[in-house]
Enzyme design. Structure first.
Site, PDB file in Angstrom:
ATOM      1  N   HIS A   1       0.832  -1.208   0.000  1.00 27.65           N
ATOM      2  CA  HIS A   1       0.000   0.000   0.000  1.00 27.65           C
ATOM      3  C   HIS A   1       0.863   1.253   0.000  1.00 27.65           C
ATOM      4  O   HIS A   1       0.601   2.203  -0.717  1.00 27.65           O
ATOM      5  CB  HIS A   1      -0.942   0.000   1.214  1.00 27.65           C
ATOM      6  CG  HIS A   1      -2.256  -0.639   0.911  1.00 27.65           C
ATOM      7  ND1 HIS A   1      -2.401  -2.000   0.774  1.00 27.65           N
ATOM      8  CD2 HIS A   1      -3.490  -0.105   0.660  1.00 27.65           C
ATOM      9  CE1 HIS A   1      -3.667  -2.276   0.481  1.00 27.65           C
ATOM     10  NE2 HIS A   1      -4.343  -1.145   0.395  1.00 27.65           N
TER      11      HIS A   1
ATOM     12  N   LYS B   1     -10.234  -7.562   7.264  1.00 27.78           N
ATOM     13  CA  LYS B   1     -10.985  -7.880   8.487  1.00 27.78           C
ATOM     14  C   LYS B   1     -10.953  -6.690   9.445  1.00 27.78           C
ATOM     15  O   LYS B   1     -10.003  -5.918   9.449  1.00 27.78           O
ATOM     16  CB  LYS B   1     -10.448  -9.147   9.154  1.00 27.78           C
ATOM     17  CG  LYS B   1      -9.121  -9.000   9.872  1.00 27.78           C
ATOM     18  CD  LYS B   1      -8.781 -10.272  10.642  1.00 27.78           C
ATOM     19  CE  LYS B   1      -7.334 -10.319  11.072  1.00 27.78           C
ATOM     20  NZ  LYS B   1      -7.044  -9.671  12.341  1.00 27.78           N
TER      21      LYS B   1
END
Lengths: 174, 288
Positions: A37, A102
């Site tokens: 990222h 999650k």
């Protein structure tokens, strides 16, 4: 019965998804977690070419275990999404508007979801072995030196997720 | 005096980490099955069902239960009659390296917290040494996942805050962790000692057997009370609501300073992987 979707997932389809709904995803999805990222957002800042076209694609926050010689992939459950909150808005602006991970997300993340008509999906944490059975192809496409944190293109068949944050910013979290 | 060969240590550590990554403890599996029966939330029940299914697939197909095969934590209980003519910690690290490479486990350790360069073999392990009577070496290992570890906390309470303060801090920690720590959890609580001792107590607590009881009555009562309160928080499996937030609470305590009440909460996710083995030392011939 869970709804079945095929990637890429466009805005119209994203808008049809509601919080709590179970979905089975098939097609190509891209893996990226913390290090990837950062590199993707750095590449955008430096106006460099990105390793894949982000528009309407699906990113899955995962760092799998290495595949054995007879396996496509090792264990591959989701990692906690909140660590990507800082980077996600920039990627959503570029069209990466379906995210799987999650746990809950920040307010800033939810604002960006609304702005970009994006959607955040939950995979169930700790199902590494079970989820590996849905992965049929696994190709490393960028940052190979990051090992488990490299970007992989996975071909999945009926990968199970739950809609956690819809395009209006409604969330499954209390 | 007695000893254990370096090669035995290396092989044992390697096997323990591979075994723990693939095969969930049967007692834990029973506890998950019991929780599935009692869970009142349908989604929670469904998630528990998938967790049970996952461990069966992992066991049958030799796939790690979870992609996060953790920091390698090792507790050694060393018999005082044992001597080692080699670096025991180095041997453990060789075992970890072999286990993570041969077992196709994920290498999750970076050399420096700020430069973030992977060591590529999951070393160094975090090793704790304790001494016991006799000629045995008891080895406990756990590949400890980052998700639940990140949600763990420590606080130096004032003694006047007492039991209520401890309970509030534990509940707040579990609530704030939500789905991020991958519940249902095993909650390790360390009270007393000092700053670092409380954290160690909490870590040792999650190494205890899921069905045991605390050594003293005060801690036993606290375990019961905390489990009840935690399971009323409605965090539930993976934080999506339900009555199964924790499978067990383990409290370990230690004497502390008149001014202090340290409390540490170490969270363990549902993929609570740990193994132990006891090695018996071989007698060394006295050459004098």
């Amino acid at each position: 019965m869970a709804k079945k979707l095929t990637t890429p997932i466009n805005e119209e389809t994203r808008k049809s998804l509601t919080v709590g709904e179970e979905i089975l995803i098939s097609g190509y999805i891209y893996t990226a977690r913390d290090a990837a990222h950062k590199l993707l957002v750095d590449a955008i800042k430096n106006k460099e070419k990105l390793p894949f076209d982000l528009i309407d694609q699906v990113v899955y926050y995962v760092g799998p275990t290495p595949a054995k010689p007879n396996q496509v992939i090792g264990a591959c459950g989701p990692t906690s999404s909140y660590r990507m909150d800082k980077f996600s808005p920039e990627l959503m602006k570029r069209g990466l508007n379906v995210m799987i991970g999650k746990g809950p997300r920040s307010e800033e993340f939810i604002d960006a979801v609304k702005e970009n008509k994006a959607v955040y999906l939950l995979a169930i944490g700790g199902l590494g072995a079970k989820l590996s059975k849905t992965v049929k192809e696994n190709t490393t496409i960028a940052y190979e030196y990051l090992q488990s944190e490299a970007i992989h293109r996975l071909k999945v068949v009926e990968f199970p997720v739950i809609v956690a944050i819809d395009y209006l910013g409604n969330t499954i979290f209390q | 005096m007695y000893t254990i060969k370096r090669k035995t240590i290396i092989e044992t550590i390697k096997d323990l980490f591979i075994d723990s990554a693939y095969n969930l403890d049967e007692k834990l599996v029973s506890s998950l099955k019991k929780a599935k029966q009692s869970e009142t939330n349908n989604l929670g029940k469904n998630i528990l069902d998938r967790i049970i299914d996952n461990q069966e697939i992992a066991r049958n197909d030799d796939i790690p239960l979870c992609q996060d095969t953790g920091v390698s934590v090792v507790f050694l209980e060393i018999g005082r009659e044992l001597i080692f003519d080699y670096d025991l910690e180095e041997a453990i690290n060789v075992g970890v390296r072999r286990g993570y490479i041969d077992g196709f486990l994920r290498k999750s350790i970076v050399k420096h917290p700020l430069n973030r360069i992977n060591t590529l073999d999951n070393t160094p392990a975090i090793v704790h040494f304790n001494f016991i009577p006799g000629n045995k070496l008891i080895i406990h290992v756990a590949p400890k996942g980052g998700g639940s570890e990140n949600m763990s906390r420590l606080k130096m309470l004032s003694p006047s805050e007492g039991e209520a303060g401890v309970i509030d801090f534990v509940l707040d920690t579990v609530k704030k962790a939500g789905g991020k720590a991958c519940p249902p959890l095993i909650v390790g609580v360390g009270i007393g000692g000092n700053f670092e001792k409380s954290a160690l107590l909490a870590k040792q607590a999650i190494f205890r057997s899921i069905d045991d009881n605390a050594k003293n009555e005060v801690d036993q009562k606290l375990e019961k009370l905390l489990l009840e309160k935690i399971n009323k928080l409605n965090v539930g499996p993976m934080g999506l609501g339900g009555t199964t937030t924790a499978l067990a609470v383990k409290v370990n305590s230690f004497p502390c300073h008149i001014a202090s009440l340290p409390v540490a909460v170490n969270l363990q996710c549902h993929s609570a992987r740990k193994k132990e083995v006891t090695l018996i030392g071989k007698k060394i011939n006295n050459t004098n």
